[in-house]
Enzyme design. Structure first.
Site, short mmCIF file in Angstrom:
data_model
loop_
_atom_site.label_atom_id
_atom_site.label_comp_id
_atom_site.label_asym_id
_atom_site.label_seq_id
_atom_site.Cartn_x
_atom_site.Cartn_y
_atom_site.Cartn_z
N GLU A 172 0.88 -1.17 0.00
CA GLU A 172 0.00 0.00 0.00
C GLU A 172 0.92 1.22 0.00
OE1 GLU A 172 -2.27 0.78 3.55
OE2 GLU A 172 -3.55 2.25 2.53
N ARG A 232 5.74 -12.82 9.26
CA ARG A 232 6.47 -11.61 8.93
C ARG A 232 7.78 -11.56 9.71
NH1 ARG A 232 2.51 -7.81 10.56
NH2 ARG A 232 3.41 -6.66 8.83
N LYS A 266 4.55 0.26 10.25
CA LYS A 266 4.55 1.57 9.62
C LYS A 266 4.09 2.64 10.60
CE LYS A 266 3.64 0.27 4.82
NZ LYS A 266 2.59 0.23 3.79
#
Length: 556
Positions: free
Chosen positions: A34, A258, A268
């Site tokens: 994104e 992850r 983020k």
RNA sequence: AGUCUUGUAGUGUAAUGGUACCACGUCAGAUUCUGGCUCUGAAAAUCUAGGUUCGAACCCUAGCAAGACUACCA
């Protein structure tokens, strides 16, 4: 012949699919960021995985921006993401955007309405949350759940045409309010947002949710293996449901764990906080775990790819020791970085038996790890030198192999010297060390037969240039600053950046090239920072050399 | 609480019913004109309890632990 390397679970799935002739043996992956922030080392894992899988099985990888939320996404991020993927050494097959599919997605939604599988809901966000129920209690139907197909069609078209305000209505899938999977309890497909989109501008005021965009985008692109992280596991049922109801190409989703790394944070949100609240100087501050920061700090893309290869791929939660990343960059730089001498904490050394006006030029190879040394450079020598303050000890301990009263060391590429004396000022600080050199011990032509344990680096005071050096340490003081129940900001390491305003470098380093790694002998790997100006060079320390002496000292 | 996912040296990661592999880290030593590199060696692991089997990290059962989900974010 072929070293049998074990497969990770995704490779096993793919090889099984190929054996079964699924998708005609085709492998097509995608990397779907994104564009709402900068890529970090965790994304690098995903990039290496997706592109690596396709490479290994002769497939392709799309770069697809998942841009369905106009309020958070910006072109600036698109550009940085493309730059980072390229820098990491990968080429995408197609540059695509979920927003390219808005019109197709709208048609998909209409199809579901026609099938009676979607409805327009006038409930408020709070009411919808209420209707969801809890994991142990089933949800309750919205009062608008049984609107007619015609009414839904009309309302949805009106939503698209801007007849309603933000949040006034949503389109929901009609699935199962009693499902133990909360994502199946009539999830929202579309919401109204009168917002400007970075690509479609003001063409739309309704935007699809992740769940109604991602799987369909995969399907439209005929992605065979859609690899994502663990938190999307519960979404998989919905992913499959939409594909099945729409009767479109059956992309399949697979999840891996992850990357987490010690002494840093990876989300983020937290990275953005570090930037916005001034803990660091921007997204590419060399202390950040972002790709752009690692690049600026001097990490090579090869070392990051090697790192991603070594950490493996699995489904269990993990936290990788940052020392593995450091190992990878040292291993790469050791093979490629040119050696140079620089003194970071200078102490003056005078060679009392070396004539005042005499100078010599020594030659040092660029890279002792390469067979041909990759050429060499000239190093001027004179009576007065800068040496590292820590390379002299007034009362040396037994295992100290450097300078001290009466001790001998070799000056790298030059002579063996003996310490005869030293000078102190009123404060008791040592200001000068006096030595005598052994003329027969000249580097490469040593007939002195003297053996010394230590070799130290130096720079001729008369020829040295001054530069700024920035030494970086871990951004946080604890292994897992983002752990449950702690505010990560309280664990920021106040000594994560140490600036040395004037260090001395050998003359050749004044023509250092941006993007190249240098080893400052005995000190670490360094690279030119982007804030350098002609005559005002700034070097970033990428990583120290492994330092067993420092460990020895620590032990006492 | 419900559903899902995962438990192998300090950290990662293999072994797919048959000798618990490898890497980083740690420790010891050799070598060295970088206390780097290189080389040699050492310590260190199958969540627990039952069961199946000649044999279980692996299969079964029950626990326990960790994580995810209950956004008009992705």
């Amino acid at each position: 012949m072929s070293e049998e390397r074990s497969l990770n679970f995704l490779e096993e799935i793919i090889e099984e699919d190929i054996r079964n002739g699924k998708n005609d043996g085709r492998v097509h992956t995608r990397f779907p960021p994104e564009p709402n922030g900068y890529l970090h080392i965790g994304h690098a894992k995903s990039i290496c995985l997706n592109f690596g899988l396709a490479q290994k099985y002769n497939g392709q990888t799309n770069l697809r921006f998942d841009d369905t939320n106009p309020e958070k996404e910006e072109t600036e991020y698109v550009e940085s993401i493309k730059e980072d993927v390229k820098w990491l050494g990968f080429e995408w097959q197609n540059e695509l955007y979920a927003s390219d599919y808005f019109s197709q997605l709208y048609d998909f939604a209409v199809m579901l309405i026609r099938k009676g599988k979607a409805y327009v809901d006038d409930s408020t966000p709070d009411q919808i949350a209420e209707q969801k129920g809890t994991p142990t209690e089933p949800g309750t139907p919205s009062p608008w759940r049984d609107r007619s197909v015609e009414e839904n069609l009309l309302l949805f078209a009106e939503m698209r045409d801007g007849k309603y305000q933000d949040g006034e209505k949503v389109l929901r899938a009609k699935i199962d309010l009693a499902s133990p999977n909360m994502h199946m309890r009539d999830p929202i497909m579309y919401r109204i947002r009168h917002a400007h989109h970075h690509r479609t501008g003001d063409a739309w005021c309704i935007y699809p949710m992740y769940d109604f965009a991602h799987g369909q985008s995969d399907s439209i692109e005929k992605i065979t293996h859609s690899v994502c992280t663990l938190e999307f596991i519960p979404h998989r049922a919905l992913y499959d449901w939409f594909i099945e109801e729409l009767e479109i190409f059956p992309s399949r989703q697979y999840e891996f764990a992850r990357l987490n790394m010690t002494y840093t944070v990876m989300s983020k949100r937290r990275l953005l906080q570090l930037v916005n609240e001034g803990f660091v100087n921007g997204w590419d501050d060399p202390r950040m775990p972002t790709i752009s920061a690692l690049r600026r700090r001097g990490y090579t893309s090869a070392s990051i790819r090697d790192f991603c290869d070594r950490i493996g791929v699995a489904k269990r939660e993990n936290i990788i020791d940052v020392s593995l990343l450091e190992f990878c960059v040292r291993e790469d730089l050791n093979k490629t970085a040119w050696r140079r001498m620089a003194v970071l904490d200078p102490l003056k050394l005078v060679i009392t038996n070396y004539p005042e006006d005499q100078e010599e030029i020594f030659v040092g190879e660029n890279n002792p790890e390469a067979e041909d040394g990759e050429g060499s450079r000239e190093i001027p020598f004179s009576r007065e030198l800068w040496i590292e303050r820590e390379d002299f000890m007034e009362n040396p301990t037994k295992k100290y192999f450097r300078l001290g009263p009466g001790l001998m060391v070799r000056l790298k590429h030059a002579y063996i010297i003996k310490c005869d004396d030293f000078v102190k000022n009123e404060q008791g600080d040592i200001t000068e060390v006096h030595c005598s050199y052994i003329p027969e011990s000249k580097s490469g032509n040593d007939t002195s037969a003297i053996k010394v344990k230590g070799t130290i680096h130096w720079v001729s005071t008369r020829h040295a240039a001054q530069v700024e050096v920035r030494l970086y340490d871990r951004l946080f003081k604890v292994e897992d600053p983002g752990a449950e129940g702690r505010d990560f900001r309280e664990y920021v390491n106040p000594e994560s950046l140490q600036v040395i305003p004037s260090a001395y470098i050998e003359p050749d380093l004044a023509s250092a090239v941006p993007g190249k790694g240098y080893q400052f002998i005995r000190k670490g790997y360094f690279t030119l920072d982007k804030e350098s100006a002609p005559g005002q060079l700034v070097f970033n320390r990428t990583v120290t050399l492994k330092d067993t002496w420092a460990k020895e000292v620590k032990k006492g």
